[in-house]
Design an enzyme around this catalytic site. Structure first.
Site, PDB file in Angstrom:
ATOM      1  N   GLU A 127       0.859  -1.193   0.000  1.00 29.51           N
ATOM      2  CA  GLU A 127       0.000   0.000   0.000  1.00 29.51           C
ATOM      3  C   GLU A 127       0.888   1.233   0.000  1.00 29.51           C
ATOM      4  O   GLU A 127       2.061   1.152   0.346  1.00 29.51           O
ATOM      5  CB  GLU A 127      -0.865   0.009   1.264  1.00 29.51           C
ATOM      6  CG  GLU A 127      -1.817  -1.159   1.307  1.00 29.51           C
ATOM      7  CD  GLU A 127      -2.694  -1.133   2.562  1.00 29.51           C
ATOM      8  OE1 GLU A 127      -2.547  -0.193   3.372  1.00 29.51           O
ATOM      9  OE2 GLU A 127      -3.500  -2.052   2.694  1.00 29.51           O
ATOM     10  N   GLY A 129       1.120   3.425   2.072  1.00 31.01           N
ATOM     11  CA  GLY A 129       1.721   3.659   3.383  1.00 31.01           C
ATOM     12  C   GLY A 129       2.281   2.413   4.032  1.00 31.01           C
ATOM     13  O   GLY A 129       2.668   2.421   5.202  1.00 31.01           O
ATOM     14  N   ALA A 130       2.294   1.285   3.313  1.00 30.21           N
ATOM     15  CA  ALA A 130       2.756   0.043   3.940  1.00 30.21           C
ATOM     16  C   ALA A 130       3.420  -0.849   2.904  1.00 30.21           C
ATOM     17  O   ALA A 130       2.752  -1.510   2.116  1.00 30.21           O
ATOM     18  CB  ALA A 130       1.594  -0.700   4.594  1.00 30.21           C
ATOM     19  N   ARG A 268      35.811  -5.417 -28.868  1.00 27.77           N
ATOM     20  CA  ARG A 268      36.274  -4.036 -28.717  1.00 27.77           C
ATOM     21  C   ARG A 268      37.784  -3.998 -28.463  1.00 27.77           C
ATOM     22  O   ARG A 268      38.270  -4.686 -27.574  1.00 27.77           O
ATOM     23  CB  ARG A 268      35.534  -3.397 -27.542  1.00 27.77           C
ATOM     24  CG  ARG A 268      35.982  -2.008 -27.192  1.00 27.77           C
ATOM     25  CD  ARG A 268      35.441  -1.011 -28.166  1.00 27.77           C
ATOM     26  NE  ARG A 268      35.864   0.349 -27.827  1.00 27.77           N
ATOM     27  CZ  ARG A 268      35.537   1.413 -28.566  1.00 27.77           C
ATOM     28  NH1 ARG A 268      34.814   1.254 -29.657  1.00 27.77           N
ATOM     29  NH2 ARG A 268      35.944   2.610 -28.223  1.00 27.77           N
ATOM     30  N   GLY A 339      31.647   0.747 -21.801  1.00 24.94           N
ATOM     31  CA  GLY A 339      32.049   2.144 -21.887  1.00 24.94           C
ATOM     32  C   GLY A 339      30.870   3.025 -22.275  1.00 24.94           C
ATOM     33  O   GLY A 339      29.735   2.755 -21.859  1.00 24.94           O
ATOM     34  N   GLU A 363       9.207  -7.791  -3.727  1.00 26.09           N
ATOM     35  CA  GLU A 363       9.116  -9.045  -2.959  1.00 26.09           C
ATOM     36  C   GLU A 363       9.994  -9.004  -1.720  1.00 26.09           C
ATOM     37  O   GLU A 363      10.666  -9.972  -1.381  1.00 26.09           O
ATOM     38  CB  GLU A 363       9.471 -10.245  -3.845  1.00 26.09           C
ATOM     39  CG  GLU A 363       8.508 -10.334  -5.008  1.00 26.09           C
ATOM     40  CD  GLU A 363       8.104 -11.745  -5.343  1.00 26.09           C
ATOM     41  OE1 GLU A 363       8.282 -12.641  -4.493  1.00 26.09           O
ATOM     42  OE2 GLU A 363       7.597 -11.939  -6.439  1.00 26.09           O
ATOM     43  N   GLY A 364       9.973  -7.864  -1.059  1.00 26.63           N
ATOM     44  CA  GLY A 364      10.802  -7.678   0.131  1.00 26.63           C
ATOM     45  C   GLY A 364      12.119  -7.069  -0.278  1.00 26.63           C
ATOM     46  O   GLY A 364      12.892  -7.698  -1.008  1.00 26.63           O
ATOM     47  N   GLN A 367      17.085  -4.916   2.060  1.00 25.47           N
ATOM     48  CA  GLN A 367      17.285  -4.627   3.484  1.00 25.47           C
ATOM     49  C   GLN A 367      16.437  -5.588   4.320  1.00 25.47           C
ATOM     50  O   GLN A 367      16.903  -6.140   5.316  1.00 25.47           O
ATOM     51  CB  GLN A 367      16.879  -3.176   3.795  1.00 25.47           C
ATOM     52  CG  GLN A 367      17.881  -2.122   3.321  1.00 25.47           C
ATOM     53  CD  GLN A 367      17.939  -1.993   1.799  1.00 25.47           C
ATOM     54  OE1 GLN A 367      16.955  -2.207   1.102  1.00 25.47           O
ATOM     55  NE2 GLN A 367      19.111  -1.652   1.289  1.00 25.47           N
TER      56      GLN A 367
HETATM   57  C1  LIG Z   1       7.560  -2.499 -10.344  1.00 23.20           C
HETATM   58  C2  LIG Z   1       7.042  -2.935  -9.016  1.00 23.20           C
HETATM   59  C3  LIG Z   1       6.186  -4.010  -8.946  1.00 23.20           C
HETATM   60  C4  LIG Z   1       5.668  -4.403  -7.712  1.00 23.20           C
HETATM   61  N1  LIG Z   1       4.761  -5.441  -7.680  1.00 23.20           N
HETATM   62  C5  LIG Z   1       4.106  -5.682  -6.473  1.00 23.20           C
HETATM   63  C6  LIG Z   1       3.039  -6.622  -6.422  1.00 23.20           C
HETATM   64  O1  LIG Z   1       2.703  -7.259  -7.421  1.00 23.20           O
HETATM   65  N2  LIG Z   1       2.395  -6.809  -5.271  1.00 23.20           N
HETATM   66  C7  LIG Z   1       2.731  -6.110  -4.138  1.00 23.20           C
HETATM   67  O2  LIG Z   1       2.101  -6.293  -3.132  1.00 23.20           O
HETATM   68  N3  LIG Z   1       3.744  -5.219  -4.160  1.00 23.20           N
HETATM   69  C8  LIG Z   1       4.430  -4.984  -5.296  1.00 23.20           C
HETATM   70  N4  LIG Z   1       5.442  -4.058  -5.324  1.00 23.20           N
HETATM   71  C9  LIG Z   1       5.779  -3.340  -4.104  1.00 23.20           C
HETATM   72  C10 LIG Z   1       7.110  -3.733  -3.475  1.00 23.20           C
HETATM   73  O3  LIG Z   1       7.049  -5.027  -2.969  1.00 23.20           O
HETATM   74  C11 LIG Z   1       7.457  -2.672  -2.456  1.00 23.20           C
HETATM   75  O4  LIG Z   1       7.782  -1.500  -3.159  1.00 23.20           O
HETATM   76  C12 LIG Z   1       8.548  -3.079  -1.543  1.00 23.20           C
HETATM   77  O5  LIG Z   1       8.133  -4.102  -0.673  1.00 23.20           O
HETATM   78  C13 LIG Z   1       9.096  -1.906  -0.715  1.00 23.20           C
HETATM   79  O6  LIG Z   1       8.081  -1.185  -0.106  1.00 23.20           O
HETATM   80  P1  LIG Z   1       8.010   0.406  -0.192  1.00 23.20           P
HETATM   81  O7  LIG Z   1       8.084   0.750  -1.626  1.00 23.20           O
HETATM   82  O8  LIG Z   1       6.843   0.843   0.540  1.00 23.20           O
HETATM   83  O9  LIG Z   1       9.323   0.869   0.499  1.00 23.20           O
HETATM   84  P2  LIG Z   1       9.520   1.194   2.040  1.00 23.20           P
HETATM   85  O10 LIG Z   1       9.018   0.093   2.825  1.00 23.20           O
HETATM   86  O11 LIG Z   1       9.021   2.563   2.314  1.00 23.20           O
HETATM   87  O12 LIG Z   1      11.102   1.209   2.149  1.00 23.20           O
HETATM   88  C14 LIG Z   1      11.901   2.355   1.817  1.00 23.20           C
HETATM   89  C15 LIG Z   1      13.370   2.009   2.092  1.00 23.20           C
HETATM   90  O13 LIG Z   1      13.547   1.739   3.472  1.00 23.20           O
HETATM   91  C16 LIG Z   1      14.152   0.477   3.666  1.00 23.20           C
HETATM   92  N5  LIG Z   1      13.655  -0.098   4.896  1.00 23.20           N
HETATM   93  C17 LIG Z   1      12.346  -0.287   5.271  1.00 23.20           C
HETATM   94  N6  LIG Z   1      12.303  -0.834   6.485  1.00 23.20           N
HETATM   95  C18 LIG Z   1      13.586  -1.019   6.877  1.00 23.20           C
HETATM   96  C19 LIG Z   1      14.198  -1.590   8.024  1.00 23.20           C
HETATM   97  N7  LIG Z   1      13.452  -2.084   9.006  1.00 23.20           N
HETATM   98  N8  LIG Z   1      15.524  -1.604   8.100  1.00 23.20           N
HETATM   99  C20 LIG Z   1      16.297  -1.117   7.103  1.00 23.20           C
HETATM  100  N9  LIG Z   1      15.782  -0.598   5.984  1.00 23.20           N
HETATM  101  C21 LIG Z   1      14.442  -0.559   5.889  1.00 23.20           C
HETATM  102  C22 LIG Z   1      13.748  -0.311   2.434  1.00 23.20           C
HETATM  103  O14 LIG Z   1      14.632  -1.366   2.209  1.00 23.20           O
HETATM  104  C23 LIG Z   1      13.842   0.752   1.382  1.00 23.20           C
HETATM  105  O15 LIG Z   1      15.192   0.912   1.027  1.00 23.20           O
HETATM  106  C24 LIG Z   1       6.035  -3.704  -6.538  1.00 23.20           C
HETATM  107  C25 LIG Z   1       6.922  -2.648  -6.621  1.00 23.20           C
HETATM  108  C26 LIG Z   1       7.428  -2.242  -7.841  1.00 23.20           C
HETATM  109  C27 LIG Z   1       8.347  -1.085  -7.890  1.00 23.20           C
END
Ligand SMILES: Cc1cc2nc3c(=O)[nH]c(=O)nc-3n(C[C@H](O)[C@H](O)[C@H](O)COP(=O)(O)OP(=O)(O)OC[C@H]3O[C@@H](n4cnc5c(N)ncnc54)[C@H](O)[C@@H]3O)c2cc1C
Ligand SMILES: Cc1cc2nc3c(=O)[nH]c(=O)nc-3n(C[C@H](O)[C@H](O)[C@H](O)COP(=O)(O)OP(=O)(O)OC[C@H]3O[C@@H](n4cnc5c(N)ncnc54)[C@H](O)[C@@H]3O)c2cc1C
Lengths: 382, 261, 326
Positions: A127, A129-130, A268, A339, A363-364, A367
């Site tokens: 989401e 926010g999540a 090259r 290059g 997928e996580g 980090q």
């Molecule tokens: C092209 C694309 C396709 C996707 N497809 C799907 C999908 O099909 N289904 C779905 O549900 N999601 C999907 N996602 C979402 C994706 O899984 C999330 O973007 C991802 O899990 C990270 O969440 P966030 O973007 O909210 O980042 P955030 O959680 O806000 O993280 C921001 C940064 O903080 C770091 N961070 C967060 N918590 C910690 C911690 N405790 N310690 C250290 N570092 C931390 C993270 O590693 C990251 O570098 C997709 C994303 C993209 C870009």
């Protein structure tokens, strides 16, 4: 006994995927990437070849591949185009929870739908926010009569705009955090389910990514997937299983980077000899080759553990982390080896670099993989 | 009707073959093998006839090593119903089995299987002998149509109309079944063995027959009595490196200077 | 016991010898040189008798013709039958011909019917004795040469026309002609010839031409081929193409050069917008001079080109045609 020998069937699976990647994906990958177009034609053919639904059991019309066999496919496809492989991954993510927690009726209906005609599905967890902290989700499910009403918004959903059904996670009680999360299957023609526009992305541009809004979406109890409050566990189990596929995509991307690098380095010349003769280049190539080998072994091992019914949470995290970092490093080095050419759209490696980046995020994030691994190690030590 | 297709295990179409140090054999260590591309087209054609309801069974046959099982499996995965591996124990690879003997072996299988139609690739991409199919047809006394770019069975399934790609253009012939057809590239685009197809293939029947048990070779003196043997291989002599010119005018000048135009 | 004689088979016989027929005779002469035998010629088909005079000064001891009614339209079955009937009483050491879509079709049947070994598309005769032959041929898409050892008193072989010298001068003595009559039927009941659709063109035949202008996928069809035709007109050249071009429906199948098309070896071969896949090179690599025009400097065709030009063919070809006019 340890054996790394593939059975004749597994070799054939690999060869079909390899040929498909070479003949159907690689030649058009750049074109779809450039236009940011959903590669429908390729998916149509992939569907006919059974590549979209490899892990669906034969009973429902799939190939019934093991997780291990599925990684063989993902690696090959990703060496052709990682973005297109993400589309297949989206279907896999929607399939796994049905395999884990679906009722016979649900499987019969939705898995058979996936195998009977070209159909996409999505896994709606993240989401706005999540993301990493999925348990803090705010999409809600409210009991109503003999069913539920869903309300909220999901973001970055692979196949969000093209899916025929969504596996969505919502909370019955936000205060319960992960214990409140419940999974549902929502056919996309259900009133109130509204996908956003296809996002314009850095890479994986042949795949479809949208937000998905749930506005008073009413669904019957028969579409609840698993028990109330079991949704978070189901999401995590799903990701544990799917992680080896993401790892395999990393291996495929790294392999493509290695292949292009070796070819280019032989062609090259600088200072009167092919750049392949310079040790600085040789070392980059050697490191890529080393990491591809290591990443593949981690991937195979994690997948094998899943197939044995073992808890592969740590190993899957190790594989995902290492293989996707390998993909990123290999792609970056490939651009370096090329290059200035490497920075140009005309050459294939800058796409690899853009594509590799996503693998470290979805997928996580990597980090989060560190956190998972550390937790396992420290739990075992206490 | 039953259709029989033949299959050969050949090095991958784009493999660069290298001569081994002894000059007599080829380095096959890291070479990938596949179904001869033309045989794959033969399988596809047979499957299309079956899918159109004009045949009931497609049987794939190979004469070769035990490992050729992989290629039979690939044909079964595409959709063939049954496979037959005539195990030659590597005789052909050891130069102990020549084209005519392989043709005899195949015709022995065909005589026992009694198909209405045999479809073969027009050419094997490894030895490029262009021999086996017409030999088989002759041994059986059957009519043949080689290099087919179109194959149509009549409604009653008794005849086949075939368009052949020949040097002069396109030839049309009609065959009364049983008959033998070899296929050219443009007749179809073979499907990929689908993933579910591959998983089903391992449950399909695949019979192994020892070549000695077939009897087809008896009058040719049996294995080891081949008349044609490859005694050595060598690489093509390297071509002298050409030159690049930088304009059409320079190219025209070079051609005139060399008195080529 | 076989004799030391060689029979070259031509059929269906054209109205006058083509390059491939002359090459077959060159092949036959090479064989007779090895075993000190004589060369006879067998002409098959409706034109055999009238064309025989055209073959009379190529050095054959004798020319036999068979013009049986069943040979009027070509079928492998009838031609096989005719050859086997003819050869069964005559003990030739060596039966030969040129590789073509016809001999690829019926020669193996002849070998099977006679029960003799066969070698296809021979490039060199290393050795030929009374019961042994060593022949060289290309394998693996023309990438390797294999030497075959063939045992037995009689063999059948086809040659690659590109590999054998066409007898240069006419031989003064005229070969006597004998018309052979076969009174029984030759056709096989189950085979019916229906039609032959020939591609007609004012240009020289691919396998005859001294110069060939070939185009690949990069011509993008009619647009590019029009430019190639202008170049070909200027040079009196034949037009050829790759499989990609035939598959796209831009050119008919009989113009395809390569492993599964025609094998050519002209004095001059232009490969324009052709990448140089091994299957294409298998059909043209023995050309005396290869000119490649391709916009990709890494295209494999440059590896075998004597003269190369990295350029867009749409610009370079008209410029070349123009420059050659002067
Ligand atoms: C092209 C694309 C396709 C996707 N497809 C799907 C999908 O099909 N289904 C779905 O549900 N999601 C999907 N996602 C979402 C994706 O899984 C999330 O973007 C991802 O899990 C990270 O969440 P966030 O973007 O909210 O980042 P955030 O959680 O806000 O993280 C921001 C940064 O903080 C770091 N961070 C967060 N918590 C910690 C911690 N405790 N310690 C250290 N570092 C931390 C993270 O590693 C990251 O570098 C997709 C994303 C993209 C870009
Ligand atoms: C079993 C088998 C048998 C085969 N048999 C044959 C055969 O007999 N003959 C045959 O030809 N092929 C054969 N093939 C196909 C072969 O592998 C190649 O696919 C084919 O030869 C490619 O044709 P091409 O060079 O025209 O096209 P491509 O490989 O697509 O090459 C097109 C070339 O055009 C260049 N180009 C593009 N635009 C321009 C421009 N404006 N100006 C200059 N250059 C330009 C490009 O740089 C490229 O090099 C066979 C394949 C198989 C598997």
């Amino acid at each position: 006994m340890v054996s790394f020998e593939l059975t004749p069937e597994q070799q054939l699976l690999q060869e079909t995927a390899r040929r498909f990647a070479q003949n159907e994906m690689a030649p058009v990958a750049q074109q779809y990437d450039e236009r940011g177009e959903f590669a429908l034609k390729v998916y149509q053919k992939a569907f006919a070849t059974g590549l979209l639904n490899d892990i669906i059991p034969e009973k429902y019309g799939g190939a019934g591949l093991t997780t291990f066999e599925s990684t063989l496919i993902a690696e090959e496809l990703a060496s052709g185009c990682a973005g297109m492989t993400t589309t297949t991954l989206g279907n896999g993510l929607a399939t796994i929870p049905l395999l884990i927690a679906g009722t016979e009726q649900q499987r019969e209906r939705f898995l058979t739908l996936l195998t009977s005609k070209l159909t996409f599905a999505s896994f709606d967890l993240t989401e706005p926010g999540a993301g990493s902290d999925a348990a803090s989700m705010s999409t809600t499910a409210t009991r109503k009569g003999n069913g539920y009403v869903l309300q909220g918004e999901k973001s970055f959903i692979t196949n969000g705009g093209v899916a025929s059904f969504h596996v969505v996670f919502a909370t019955l009680d936000k205060s319960k955090r992960s214990k409140g999360v419940t999974a549902f299957i929502v056919p996309s023609d259900t009133p109130g389910l509204i996908p956003g526009k296809d996002e314009s992305k850095m890479g994986h541009r042949a795949s479809n990514t949208t937000s998905v809004r749930y506005e008073n979406v009413e669904i019957p109890a028969s579409l609840r997937l698993g028990e109330e409050g079991q949704g978070f566990k189901l999401a995590m189990q799903t990701l544990d299983r799917a992680r080896s596929s993401v790892a395999a995509i990393g291996v495929g991307v790294a392999r493509a980077a290695l292949h292009h690098s070796a070819q280019y380095a032989l062609e090259r010349t600088t200072f009167g000899q092919p750049i392949a003769q310079h040790q600085g280049i040789q070392f980059m190539i050697a490191q890529m080759a080393r990491d591809v080998e290591a990443a593949r072994l981690l991937t195979w091992h994690a997948a094998w553990m899943v197939d044995q019914g073992m808890n592969a949470s740590k190993e899957s995290a190790c594989a995902k982390l290492f293989a996707t970092d390998t993909a990123m490093r290999a792609a970056t080095d490939a651009v370096q080896i090329f290059g200035g050419n490497g920075y140009m759209r005309e050459y294939p490696v800058e796409k690899l670099m853009r594509d590799a980046k996503l693998l470290q995020i979805y997928e996580g994030t990597n980090q989060i993989q560190h956190i998972v691994i550390a937790r396992h190690v420290l739990d075992a030590a206490t | 009707m039953k259709i029989l297709v033949t299959i050969k295990r050949t090095p991958h179409r784009d493999a660069r073959m290298r001569v081994a140090a002894d000059g007599k054999s080829l380095e096959t260590g890291d070479i990938a093998f596949e179904i001869n591309p033309f045989d794959e087209i033969a399988v596809e054609e047979a499957l299309r006839i079956k899918e159109a309801g004009k045949a009931q069974e497609v049987v794939a046959v190979t004469v070769g090593l035990e490992v050729a099982r992989e290629q039979l499996l690939a044909a079964l995965a595409m959709g063939a119903d049954r496979g037959i591996l005539v195990n030659s124990g590597g005789a052909a690879e050891k130069q102990e089995l020549d084209s005519l003997q392989i043709a005899k072996t195949l015709s022995a299988v065909i005589q026992s299987e009694q198909p209405g139609l045999v479809i073969m690739g027009k050419l094997a991409t490894d030895d490029e002998n262009w021999q086996i199919a017409p030999m088989v047809a002759e041994l059986l006394g059957w009519p043949q149509a080689t290099f087919a770019s179109k194959l149509e069975l009549s409604e009653d399934g008794k005849t086949a109309q075939v368009t052949r790609e020949v040097d002069a253009g396109l030839e049309e012939v009609e065959l009364t079944l049983p008959a033998l057809v070899t296929v050219d590239l443009r007749i179809n685009e073979p499907r990929y063995a689908s993933l579910p197809g591959i998983m089903k293939a391992k449950r399909k029947p695949l019979d192994v027959i020892e070549i000695e048990d077939l009897g087809g070779l008896a009058d040719l003196g049996g294995i080891g009595q081949s008349c044609v043997r490859t005694v050595s291989y060598r690489a093509l002599p390297a071509k002298e490196k050409g030159i690049l010119v930088d304009s059409a005018a320079a190219l025209a000048a070079a051609l005139k200077e060399r008195k080529l135009v | 016991m076989t004799t030391a004689d060689v029979l070259i088979i031509v059929g269906p016989t054209p109205s006058s010898p083509r390059k491939i027929d002359r090459a077959a005779i060159g092949f036959g002469r090479k064989a007779t040189d090895c075993i000190s035998g004589e060369l006879d010629l067998l002409l098959l088909g409706p034109a055999a008798e009238t064309a025989s005079s055209q073959f009379a000064h190529l050095g054959a001891r004798k020319i036999y013709t068979i013009g049986h009614a069943d040979l009027a339209n070509y079928t492998a079955e009838a031609y096989t039958h005719a050859v086997c009937d003819f050869t069964s009483e005559r003990n030739y050491r060596f039966l030969g011909g040129s590789a073509s879509s016809a001999t690829r079709d019926y020669f193996p049947r002849v070998a099977a019917r006679l029960g003799i070994p066969m070698a296809s598309e021979v490039l060199e005769i290393d050795q030929l004795t009374a019961d042994q032959a060593q022949l060289v041929r290309a394998v693996f898409v023309g990438n390797l040469l294999a030497t075959l050892s063939i045992s037995g008193p009689q063999i059948l072989a086809t040659c690659r026309a590109s590999a054998f010298e066409v007898p240069a001068e006419e031989v003064a003595t005229e070969s006597p002609v004998e018309v052979v009559t076969i009174s029984h039927a030759l056709a096989l009941a189950g085979k019916q010839f229906l039609s032959l659709t020939e591609q007609t063109s004012d240009r020289p035949d691919l396998t005859e031409a001294e110069i060939i202008v070939s185009g690949g996928r990069g011509t993008r069809g009619a647009e590019g081929f029009q430019l190639l035709e202008q170049l070909a007109d200027q040079l009196g050249a034949a037009i050829g193409c790759t499989r990609a071009v035939v598959d796209s429906g831009w050119m008919p199948n009989d113009l395809q050069v390569g492993q599964t098309g025609k094998v050519v070896a002209p004095k001059l071969y232009f490969a324009v917008a052709i990448s140089g896949a091994i299957q294409h090179m298998a059909g043209m690599r023995s050309s005396k001079t290869v000119v490649a025009i391709n916009k990709d400097p890494d295209a494999p065709i440059f590896e075998i080109a004597d003269l190369g030009l990295v350029a867009d063919m749409l610009e370079a070809v008209p410029q070349l045609t123009e420059a050659l006019k002067g």
